[in-house]
Design a protein around this motif. Structure first.
Motif, PDB file in Angstrom:
ATOM      1  N   UNK A 270       0.837  -1.191   0.000  1.00  0.00           N
ATOM      2  CA  UNK A 270       0.000   0.000   0.000  1.00  0.00           C
ATOM      3  C   UNK A 270       0.876   1.247   0.000  1.00  0.00           C
ATOM      4  N   UNK A 271       0.676   2.109  -1.012  1.00  0.00           N
ATOM      5  CA  UNK A 271       1.504   3.307  -1.173  1.00  0.00           C
ATOM      6  C   UNK A 271       0.683   4.593  -1.165  1.00  0.00           C
ATOM      7  N   UNK A 272      -0.625   4.493  -1.023  1.00  0.00           N
ATOM      8  CA  UNK A 272      -1.475   5.679  -0.947  1.00  0.00           C
ATOM      9  C   UNK A 272      -2.220   5.695   0.388  1.00  0.00           C
ATOM     10  N   UNK A 273      -2.282   6.885   0.989  1.00  0.00           N
ATOM     11  CA  UNK A 273      -2.967   7.047   2.275  1.00  0.00           C
ATOM     12  C   UNK A 273      -2.441   6.048   3.300  1.00  0.00           C
ATOM     13  N   UNK A 274      -1.113   5.960   3.386  1.00  0.00           N
ATOM     14  CA  UNK A 274      -0.479   5.034   4.324  1.00  0.00           C
ATOM     15  C   UNK A 274      -0.568   5.618   5.724  1.00  0.00           C
TER      16      UNK A 274
END
Length: 364
Positions: free
Chosen positions: A187-191
């Motif tokens: 996961x690379x968005x909104x971490x």
């Protein structure tokens, strides 16, 4: 919808707010070119390494060739599997909801991305360690670095890379479809969760650690070989060491150049707990740079071989003319003698015959 603990829906949270728009024709072109070039170059390197392994029976080089073959085979399957999945995604118009409702394909894609990303870096560092031991501790290397031990090392490296790749699955964390909808990764968005940050930082730290080990071991090996060369005028039996250290240095440089952007990007995302809207193209560029590593690795073994270097020497000497050769006669003569000794060292029978000749005939 964005919960990472729901395997069936976790990968689709990014599809609602896609922040990266790529042209399909260009992206498909890149994927096909990368996959084709990687498969062809790695296949050619495998043939060369297998022939060299069968011909060259010296233990010190046999173990190196075994590790190099493992690296090239890993690169080959990385291009074959990841490339095939990427082309399928493009052929399906990136409609993940239609063909990936249970998130199985995304999980497989993510596992392969992590495994085939870390495994070549690990193997490069293991090869550097093996060469360092072979040069600094030759007796220990000749007695302990057998083919069985090398195969065990290959197996352990692969199992460790598999464990890292399966870690999110074992922790019930699904791999995520990235903003470009063309690949899956951590996961690379909104971490926001510490565990998602941990996976990104773990991947980056392991990659940088492998590069650091390669750099240190190659530095020690190179310094040791130079000291031996300056102290002793006998180059026989050392030429294959220089060939392998040149190949290792080339592998290390290629890995650093290709992987540094991606590792730095993942580390920044993990530290900053997410990424801005402008970084999607940067991530894709870094990913393509990392892909080039698996294309360039096999060419290190294809080009940086004694036979190729010898032909390049002949072509260069023919093109440069008499004046340049006379100007650098001592340097070219040294290279030529090194290549002669290197060719002789590959043949146990011929090396025994040459050793019986007077030293005055070696320069002829």
């Amino acid at each position: 919808m964005n919960s990472s603990k729901s395997p069936g829906l976790a990968g689709f949270g990014v599809l609602k707010n896609t922040t990266c728009h790529t042209e399909k024709k260009i992206s498909v072109f890149f994927s096909i070119i990368f996959m084709t070039a990687g498969i062809l170059s790695n296949s050619l390197a495998i043939v060369i390494l297998m022939k060299a392994y069968q011909r060259f029976r010296q233990k010190s080089k046999a173990s190196f060739l075994l590790l190099a073959s493992g690296l090239v085979v890993t690169d080959l399957f990385g291009h074959l599997i990841n490339g095939a999945i990427a082309v399928f995604v493009y052929a399906s118009d990136k409609d993940w909801i239609r063909f990936n409702q249970s998130n199985i394909l995304c999980s497989v894609f993510g596992i392969c991305m992590v495994f085939f990303g870390l495994c070549p870096l690990f193997l490069g560092s293991v090869m550097a360690v093996e060469r360092c031991i072979g040069v600094t501790k030759p007796i220990f290397h000749s007695t302990k670095m057998t083919s069985r031990h090398v195969k065990m090392m290959l197996t352990m490296v692969c199992l460790f890379a598999v464990l890292i790749a399966l870690l999110p699955i074992l922790r019930f964390r699904a791999y995520q479809i990235q903003a470009s909808r063309t690949w899956c990764f951590y996961k690379t968005e909104h971490v926001e969760d510490w565990e998602d940050r941990f996976y990104l930082l773990l991947f980056s730290c392991l990659g940088f650690l492998a590069l650091a080990i390669s750099f240190l071991c190659n530095a020690v090996t190179g310094i040791t070989l130079l000291r031996v060369k300056f102290k002793s005028q006998q180059r026989q039996g050392r030429s294959h060491h220089f060939e392998m250290i040149i190949q290792l240095l080339a592998i290390m440089c290629v890995s650093c150049i290709c992987w540094s952007p991606f590792l730095v990007t993942m580390a920044r995302i993990g530290i900053n707990e997410g990424r801005s809207k402008e970084t999607c193209e940067t991530v894709l560029f870094a990913l393509r740079m990392a892909t080039w590593n698996q294309i360039l690795d096999p060419w290190v073994y294809i080009l940086l071989r004694k036979a190729v270097l010898k032909n390049l020497y002949k072509i260069t000497s023919g093109c440069c003319g008499v004046h340049v050769i006379n100007l650098h006669m001592w340097e070219l003569s040294s290279i030529k003698n090194s290549l002669k000794v290197a060719a002789i060292s590959e043949s146990p029978v011929s090396s025994k015959q040459i050793n019986q000749r007077p030293l005055s005939t070696m320069g002829q």
